[in-house]
Design an enzyme around this catalytic site. Structure first.
Site: not given
Length: 494
Positions: A178-179, A241
């Protein structure tokens, strides 16, 4: 002690956009900084019949914006090898195994292997199965798999996918990327909370009125239209996110700052999400879809979008957490396409002082909320500005004791941010170190999907009145009303 990391990367989807925009530049930056030196190699696989020479040209082109030394770029690219590969064909894995073993011996890789699945999720299980059946995993060294979102389409599909992966890999070998968890100021949440008693002592329902999380995007769906129209903002942004950010904001202090202890506290926070009943969805969540405005066409008129689509391009919601620390505190979240600007921010709104001893004339003349002292607000700016801002009350300049809100700001300077690692660079480095702290674990994924599924199911069964917001705004008016009925308002307004 050398900081060099030793590994063979195999990138499934090596010709794709993600690999060229994010993975190759991130690997090169690790190479520039000495984390990758002589003992690494990369195999790129995809269906296209490329040669190694053509692949090296693609690698070089992907690094053009870095203005790097051409000799260093060429030396870096020499560590890359291309194999045309059909992920459904067992014979191709035999060829992949031979190349992997050759490179392991050639570069002294000690059996360390990282498999990056930069492909559609429907291939994840197939790839994992063949890596096991064709004995590509090594008995010595480490074997780790990195996977991109979406991790499932709902809880059931996510569980099926997880079962497929865990048939080959242990949970501690699976790195769900999950960047957002690689962003500087998201990682700073823990430092701000647990490194400063002034905040941690106030970080509870006695002092906090509400917390707001906004992930705003200025552009439309662009090249992600096909994926996005089958996903929407709820699945694309909230399930991963936003709920990951929420878990970091709400978790209790871990025993130690380790992957295991942090995961325990994040899971406890996500378990505490108050599940919505179907009839509560409409009063706690708002969905939107942008219409046309001037040169901007409506969502339904975007290229490759179904003209009758009811996919949400905007979501706002009120989330409650049922535990001792957060009982009674609303968490307001919102995200969407075609909004006023591109930014990510977290606003922690503290309760106002119970009694306002200042501004007496104003209080007598205006016996309403506006006569009260403004709330203290701690803002964590994630992007594009990285820093922290605190709103507090101070005396107005001049006669009398009227107060006014003032802001204390800290922002990373441009030189620091320019030289700081990009999210993918951080996360690839973590994977090389075997540190999954900033990756998503299965139980976190499971609780997130269980919370989101109720909302999505309700929306699927009810037809929305779309489009309902103008491009360049901050979403539908119902988003503002969601807070207003609780006596709150969004801190950021367009």
């Amino acid at each position: 002690m050398s900081k060099e990391k030793i590994a063979l990367f195999t990138i499934f989807g090596g010709t794709g956009d993600l690999a060229q925009r994010k993975l190759y530049p991130s690997l090169f930056k690790l190479y520039q900084k000495g984390y990758l030196q002589e003992h690494f190699a990369v195999i790129g696989t995809a269906r296209r019949p490329w040669t190694n020479e053509h692949y090296h040209g693609v690698i070089t082109d992907s690094l053009a914006s870095l203005n790097a030394d051409p000799a260093m770029v060429a030396k870096f690219a020499d560590h890359f090898y291309y194999q045309s590969h059909d992920v459904t064909d067992a014979q191709h894995y035999i060829t992949l195994k031979k190349l992997s073993e050759k490179l392991d011996a050639q570069y002294g890789l000690e059996g360390n292997r990282i498999f990056y699945l930069a492909m559609a999720p429907n291939f994840f299980g197939t790839i994992a199965q063949h890596l096991r059946s064709e004995n590509i995993l090594t008995p010595n060294g480490f074997n780790r798999v990195i996977i991109e979102k979406p991790f499932g389409h709902d809880f059931e599909s996510a569980k099926e996918l997880n079962d497929q992966l865990t048939a080959t890999f242990n949970e501690d070998q699976i790195y769900r990327i999950d960047h957002y968890l690689g962003k500087e100021m998201i990682q700073n949440i823990s430092a701000i909370r647990f490194g400063n008693n002034i905040w941690e002592s106030l970080w509870n329902n006695r002092y906090i009125s509400n917390i707001q999380v906004t992930l705003s995007e200025k552009l439309g769906v662009e090249e992600r239209a096909v994926y996005y129209d089958n996903s929407g903002a709820l699945r694309d942004m909230v399930q991963n996110h936003i709920l990951q950010i929420l878990s970091l904001l709400t978790m209790d202090q871990p025993v130690e700052f380790t992957e295991k202890d942090i995961d325990v506290e994040k899971v406890k926070a996500l378990r505490s999400l108050r599940p919505l009943k179907p009839e509560e969805v409409a009063t706690n969540f708002v969905r939107g879809q942008y219409g046309a405005d001037g040169d901007v066409q409506a969502y339904r008129n975007e290229d490759k979008i179904n003209p009758d689509s009811n996919t949400d391009s905007f979501v706002a919601g009120k989330i409650m957490i049922d535990n001792f620390r957060w009982s009674g505190v609303p968490f307001y979240v919102r995200t969407g396409k075609r909004l006023a600007d591109k930014f990510t921010r977290i606003d922690v709104v503290f309760k106002r002082p119970i009694v306002n001893i200042f501004n007496h004339d104003d209080v007598r003349a205006n016996d309403d909320a506006d006569a009260h002292l403004a709330p203290n607000v701690l803002t964590i700016n994630v992007e594009p500005t990285e820093g922290v801002e605190l709103q507090m009350n101070a005396k107005n300049v001049g006669q009398g004791f009227a107060t006014t809100p003032v802001k204390l700001n800290f922002a990373h300077d441009s030189a620091a941010t320019a030289n700081s690692p990009e999210a993918y660079e951080r996360l690839l480095h973590d994977a090389l170190n075997g540190d999954a702290t900033n990756f998503t674990h299965w139980k976190e994924v499971a609780y997130s999907w269980k919370f989101v599924d109720v909302i999505q199911k309700y929306w699927d069964e009810h037809t929305p009145d779309f489009p309902n917001y103008r491009p360049g705004s901050m979403g539908p008016t119902a988003s503002d009303e969601l807070l207003a009925k609780d006596g709150h308002e969004w801190v950021y307004k367009s």
